[in-house]
Write a protein that holds these residues in place. Structure first.
Motif, short mmCIF file in Angstrom:
data_model
loop_
_atom_site.label_atom_id
_atom_site.label_comp_id
_atom_site.label_asym_id
_atom_site.label_seq_id
_atom_site.Cartn_x
_atom_site.Cartn_y
_atom_site.Cartn_z
N VAL A 19 0.85 -1.19 0.00
CA VAL A 19 0.00 0.00 0.00
C VAL A 19 0.89 1.25 0.00
O VAL A 19 1.90 1.30 0.71
N ALA A 20 0.51 2.23 -0.81
CA ALA A 20 1.25 3.49 -0.88
C ALA A 20 0.59 4.53 0.01
O ALA A 20 -0.63 4.72 -0.04
N ASP A 21 1.39 5.20 0.84
CA ASP A 21 0.95 6.29 1.71
C ASP A 21 -0.28 5.94 2.55
O ASP A 21 -1.13 6.79 2.82
N GLY A 22 -0.39 4.68 2.91
CA GLY A 22 -1.48 4.25 3.78
C GLY A 22 -2.83 4.19 3.12
O GLY A 22 -3.83 3.86 3.77
N ARG A 23 -2.91 4.50 1.80
CA ARG A 23 -4.23 4.64 1.18
C ARG A 23 -4.38 3.91 -0.16
O ARG A 23 -5.44 3.37 -0.46
N ALA A 24 -3.35 3.95 -0.99
CA ALA A 24 -3.51 3.41 -2.36
C ALA A 24 -3.03 1.96 -2.41
O ALA A 24 -1.85 1.67 -2.21
N ILE A 25 -3.95 1.05 -2.71
CA ILE A 25 -3.61 -0.37 -2.74
C ILE A 25 -2.87 -0.69 -4.03
O ILE A 25 -3.41 -0.50 -5.13
N ARG A 26 -1.62 -1.15 -3.90
CA ARG A 26 -0.85 -1.55 -5.09
C ARG A 26 -1.04 -3.04 -5.37
O ARG A 26 -0.99 -3.47 -6.52
N SER A 27 -1.21 -3.81 -4.31
CA SER A 27 -1.54 -5.24 -4.48
C SER A 27 -2.17 -5.70 -3.19
O SER A 27 -1.96 -5.10 -2.12
N ASN A 28 -2.99 -6.76 -3.30
CA ASN A 28 -3.71 -7.26 -2.12
C ASN A 28 -4.00 -8.73 -2.36
O ASN A 28 -4.95 -9.07 -3.07
N VAL A 29 -3.15 -9.61 -1.81
CA VAL A 29 -3.27 -11.05 -2.10
C VAL A 29 -3.76 -11.77 -0.85
O VAL A 29 -3.24 -11.55 0.25
N ILE A 30 -4.79 -12.61 -1.02
CA ILE A 30 -5.33 -13.36 0.12
C ILE A 30 -5.45 -14.83 -0.27
O ILE A 30 -6.10 -15.15 -1.27
N ALA A 31 -4.81 -15.70 0.51
CA ALA A 31 -5.03 -17.14 0.33
C ALA A 31 -5.97 -17.57 1.45
O ALA A 31 -5.58 -17.62 2.61
N SER A 32 -7.23 -17.81 1.10
CA SER A 32 -8.23 -18.14 2.12
C SER A 32 -8.19 -19.63 2.41
O SER A 32 -8.04 -20.46 1.51
N GLN A 33 -8.35 -19.97 3.69
CA GLN A 33 -8.37 -21.39 4.07
C GLN A 33 -9.81 -21.84 4.33
O GLN A 33 -10.03 -22.92 4.88
N VAL A 34 -10.77 -21.00 3.95
CA VAL A 34 -12.15 -21.26 4.38
C VAL A 34 -12.65 -22.64 3.93
O VAL A 34 -13.34 -23.34 4.67
N ASP A 35 -12.25 -23.07 2.74
CA ASP A 35 -12.71 -24.37 2.25
C ASP A 35 -12.14 -25.52 3.09
O ASP A 35 -12.79 -26.55 3.25
N ILE A 36 -10.93 -25.31 3.59
CA ILE A 36 -10.30 -26.35 4.42
C ILE A 36 -11.02 -26.45 5.77
O ILE A 36 -11.31 -27.54 6.26
N HIS A 37 -11.36 -25.28 6.37
CA HIS A 37 -11.97 -25.29 7.71
C HIS A 37 -13.46 -25.60 7.66
O HIS A 37 -14.02 -26.00 8.67
N ARG A 38 -14.08 -25.42 6.49
CA ARG A 38 -15.52 -25.63 6.39
C ARG A 38 -15.90 -27.03 6.85
O ARG A 38 -16.89 -27.22 7.54
N ARG A 39 -15.05 -28.02 6.51
CA ARG A 39 -15.40 -29.39 6.87
C ARG A 39 -15.40 -29.62 8.39
O ARG A 39 -15.98 -30.58 8.88
N TYR A 40 -14.75 -28.72 9.14
CA TYR A 40 -14.77 -28.83 10.60
C TYR A 40 -15.86 -27.93 11.20
O TYR A 40 -16.05 -27.90 12.41
#
Ligand code: KG4
Ligand code: ZN
Length: 356
Positions: A19-40
């Motif tokens: 993020v630039a200057d606290g405001r402009a998103i240059r990249s935002n990558v998320i690897a979600s584990q939700v499918d793995i935890h759903r079974r529990y």
């Protein structure tokens, strides 16, 4: 321009962002584990931590490459060190330390709750105006804060039992909906009537505190009352989700219950936040945290608030690292640096002023 790499692994999302200057998103990558935890049916901490180990470096590399920056372009690495699951936080904190040390960059420790608030600084809109009242509602927290300036908080109230998101997740499970319960309840509620069930609201008069456990129990009682009364109870499925029931009838009670539950939660959150905004002369109301993605909450808060309401886009309400990088920027600008002994603090709280 100040570029910050943010790293977030407090729960079940492995995330990195620039993020630039606290405001402009240059990249935002998320690897979600939700499918793995759903079974529990919920987060399995040991599995979460192992998954973070697998994902953290590829996710960070992707964030750097999507932002089209090299390590020398960065001013600092910001990382969530609490609150959250110890084993999950450890992975992010150690990765951030290693990367910052290896590249000669300063390290900034970020509080996850504050990072959720700073999701409201991301983007092009003019920055939120102080003083503001902020409702932070996520899977682990429900806090009502008065914020007078950057890093200056006074806690007005919070949940006495379940966090709002936790209540959504538990009720989702009771209704046989998929994990996480929040988005599933919102979906189910679309076909429901919010006044179908008269569910309790814990007003806790004279305080800005919340309580959701009575509401959760009330939903459970309705579901139990609808269980089949036959002697083969042990093997029978609850009637609410029985495959014997025609689809429309099968959906209706769940939809009505979901809509009634959602309305009860939103009623209390909106009422208390608006009252706090009035009492403390807030210029703005901010929503933050996963539950701030809820459409009814956003709509009702905007309709009832005496002052303008700001909320991040839904994808920035739930856990992400752009909010960590944003918060890291403002902390960095205030001169904050973490030592190489930065450790995880699973029950970290936001430093607040004493009440008047
Ligand atoms: O902020 P978050 O991603 O993680 C924590 O810091 O806890 O919040 C996750 C929580 C979960 O409880 C999830 O059910 C809830 O946010 N949530 C929602 C919605 N989307 C996510 N609750 C209600 N309505 C939604 N649309
Ligand atoms: Zn969160």
């Amino acid at each position: 321009m100040t570029l910050i790499l943010g790293i977030e692994t407090s729960c079940d999302e492995t995330a990195a962002a620039v993020v630039a200057d606290g405001r402009a998103i240059r990249s935002n990558v998320i690897a979600s584990q939700v499918d793995i935890h759903r079974r529990y049916g919920g987060i399995f901490p040991e599995v979460a931590s192992r998954q973070h180990v697998l994902s953290i470096l590829p996710v960070t590399e992707e964030a750097m490459s999507n932002a089209n920056v090299v390590w020398d372009d960065l001013a600092a690495v910001a990382v969530t060190y609490g609150p959250g699951l110890a084993g999950s936080l450890l992975v992010g904190v150690n990765a951030a330390k290693g990367l910052a040390w290896g590249r000669g960059l300063p390290l900034v420790g970020v509080n996850h709750i504050e990072a959720h608030i700073y999701a409201n600084w991301l983007g092009d809109a003019p920055p939120p105006e102080f003083p503001l009242v902020c409702l932070v509602v996520s899977g682990g927290h429900s806090e009502l804060m008065l914020m007078k300036g950057h890093g200056q908080y006074r806690r007005l109230g919070g949940t006495l039992d379940d966090a709002a998101g936790e209540a959504f997740d538990k009720v989702g499970r009771v209704l046989g909906l998929s994990y996480p319960g929040g988005p599933a309840i919102q979906e189910a509620a679309r076909a429901g009537v919010p006044t179908a069930y008269n569910l309790p609201r814990a007003w806790l008069p004279g305080t800005y505190d919340f309580s959701f456990s009575g509401l959760k129990t009330a939903v459970l009682r309705v579901v139990q009352k609808n269980q089949p009364k036959t002697d083969d109870r042990a093997t029978a499925k609850p009637r609410l989700v029985s495959s014997q029931t025609p689809p429309v009838l099968r959906m209706l009670p769940v939809a009505n219950l979901a809509a009634s539950f959602q309305a009860a939660v939103v009623d209390v959150l909106v009422d208390k936040t608006c009252r706090a905004a009035e009492e403390y002369g807030a210029q703005t109301v901010l929503l933050a945290g996963g539950v701030a993605a809820n459409e009814l909450l956003r709509a009702e808060m905007s309709r009832q608030s005496p002052v303008p309401v700001r909320c991040p886009p839904p994808e920035l309400c739930t856990d992400n690292a752009a909010m960590v990088a944003s918060n890291g920027f403002f902390r960095f600008e205030m001169g904050e640096r973490a030592g190489w002994d930065l450790d995880v603090v699973p029950s970290l709280r936001l430093t607040t002023e004493a009440p008047d």
